[in-house]
Design an enzyme around this catalytic site. Structure first.
Site: not given
Ligand code: FUB
Length: 383
Positions: A64, A271
């Site tokens: 991320d 997301e």
């Molecule tokens: O790393 C945890 C979660 O996985 C992140 O918050 C999301 O965007 C995904 O990459």
């Protein structure tokens, strides 16, 4: 080896290695727990030369990446993946991260240094579990680390921690940021103002807030023909510690000016929102989650609306796809992660060496494939 081979690999990895977020009951069906997952179908190793770029660091698992240039250096704030021994489930419980370690990069292609823990979950008074994707901002010589973590009632909220150095340490505010919720904060500075974007569906819990209030049991996504859930934006207060306004939806429209629909899994927001500006246009980029793309939409204001334009990054090895885009020395770079180091374990990821983004004349972005069909031939042995 053809690209379709890699698509197959990523699809297999996607279906066997689960996911940051879920909670949506209808699709895809929950995978078997990690111990039972048919991992034999996924090749144990892929020739490193087939990956477009190599891991930035490998001494810890990282994911991320939110990249920024602070004081002429590239700083990357990301998740610090660990194997906490928690079985995979449909809420992403196996993503059980507990701290953040900033990475300092001495220019593109330069040395990457992993700094010590800059914020630990034990030092966030209101936190319960799961420190997910963070971002950071600089203002007036202070550094602000924005992070999502579940509170003690297991509700994802956003917090902020403050430091005097981009490497930290950061001291968390005693309380969570009021009016914020869900996950994946990203801060964009525009004309001296700072905007906070956030949100993520499924395990990111955005669907639980669709009525305007938190409903713990409300896991339903809108019907396929209804508008998809959207990321949120709010300007930050001058002190950077709270939002200055009620968060609003960031509208994402199709080519006809209509909202993207919840059933449009190839294009709708899932997301990882990120905003950057290039030649007068604002770009909102994000992950489509269960279809594993990084896509983007263009607009004329940091608040949107944004019109969907296309893909930035095709699926990587592993389920999640999460990125950032930053300008370094007049070139633009994509930072992203995959699961190369762990051979496809979706919760043990690694940030990759950044890739330069190419823009077309009209401002659209040339799609990047994280695999290469024809890797460079190995160097001939010295005679
Ligand atoms: O790393 C945890 C979660 O996985 C992140 O918050 C999301 O965007 C995904 O990459």
């Amino acid at each position: 080896m053809q690209r379709s081979f890699f698509v197959a690999i990523t699809s297999i990895a996607a279906s066997t290695a689960f996911i940051a977020g879920c909670g949506k009951k209808e699709e895809p069906p929950p995978p078997p727990p990690a111990a039972e997952a048919p991992k034999a179908e996924v090749p144990k190793t892929i020739d490193p030369a087939r990956f477009l770029t190599q891991p930035l660091v490998s001494e810890i698992f990282t994911a991320d990446p939110s990249a920024h240039v602070f004081n002429g250096k590239i700083w990357i704030y990301g998740s610090h993946d660990i194997d906490a021994g928690i079985p995979q489930d449909d809420l992403g419980s196996h993503f059980a991260m507990r701290d953040y370690q900033p990475i300092e990069l001495d220019g593109i292609g330069g040395k990457a240094t992993v700094h010590p823990v800059a914020l630990d979950i034990k030092d966030v008074p209101w936190a319960g579990r799961q420190m997910w994707a963070p971002d950071a901002a600089e203002k007036g010589g202070k550094y602000y680390l924005y992070f999502p973590v579940k509170d003690k009632q297991d509700v994802f909220r956003l917090g902020v921690a403050v430091g005097d150095n981009p490497a930290g340490p950061f001291k968390a505010q005693p309380e969570l940021m009021k009016q914020t919720f869900s996950m994946d904060p990203a801060v964009y500075k525009d004309g001296g103002k700072y905007y906070l974007y956030f949100g993520g569906i499924w395990g990111g819990q955005l669907q639980r807030w669709k009525s305007g209030e938190y409903k713990a049991d409300d896991e339903a996504q809108p019907a396929d023909g209804e508008p998809a859930l959207l990321p949120k934006v709010a300007r930050l207060q001058d002190d950077m510690l709270e939002v200055a306004e009620k968060p609003k939806d960031v509208q994402i429209l199709d080519e006809n000016g209509k909202p993207l629909l919840a059933g449009d899994h190839d294009r709708r927001f899932f997301e990882a929102p990120w905003v950057h500006k290039y030649k007068g246009n604002y770009y909102l980029s994000y992950s489509t989650g269960d279809t594993h793309f990084i896509v983007y939409a263009m607009g004329k204001s940091p608040y949107g609306p944004f019109t969907y334009k296309g893909r930035i990054l095709e699926p990587v090895l592993g389920w999640t796809n999460h990125h950032s885009i930053v300008e370094v020395d007049d070139k633009w770079y994509l930072f992203y992660h995959d699961s190369q180091v762990s051979n496809g374990d979706t919760h043990l990821r690694n940030i990759k060496q950044p890739v330069e983004i190419k823009y077309n004349e009209d401002g659209t972005i040339v799609t990047i494939d994280p695999f290469q069909e024809d890797p460079p031939a190995p160097a001939a042995p010295a005679s």
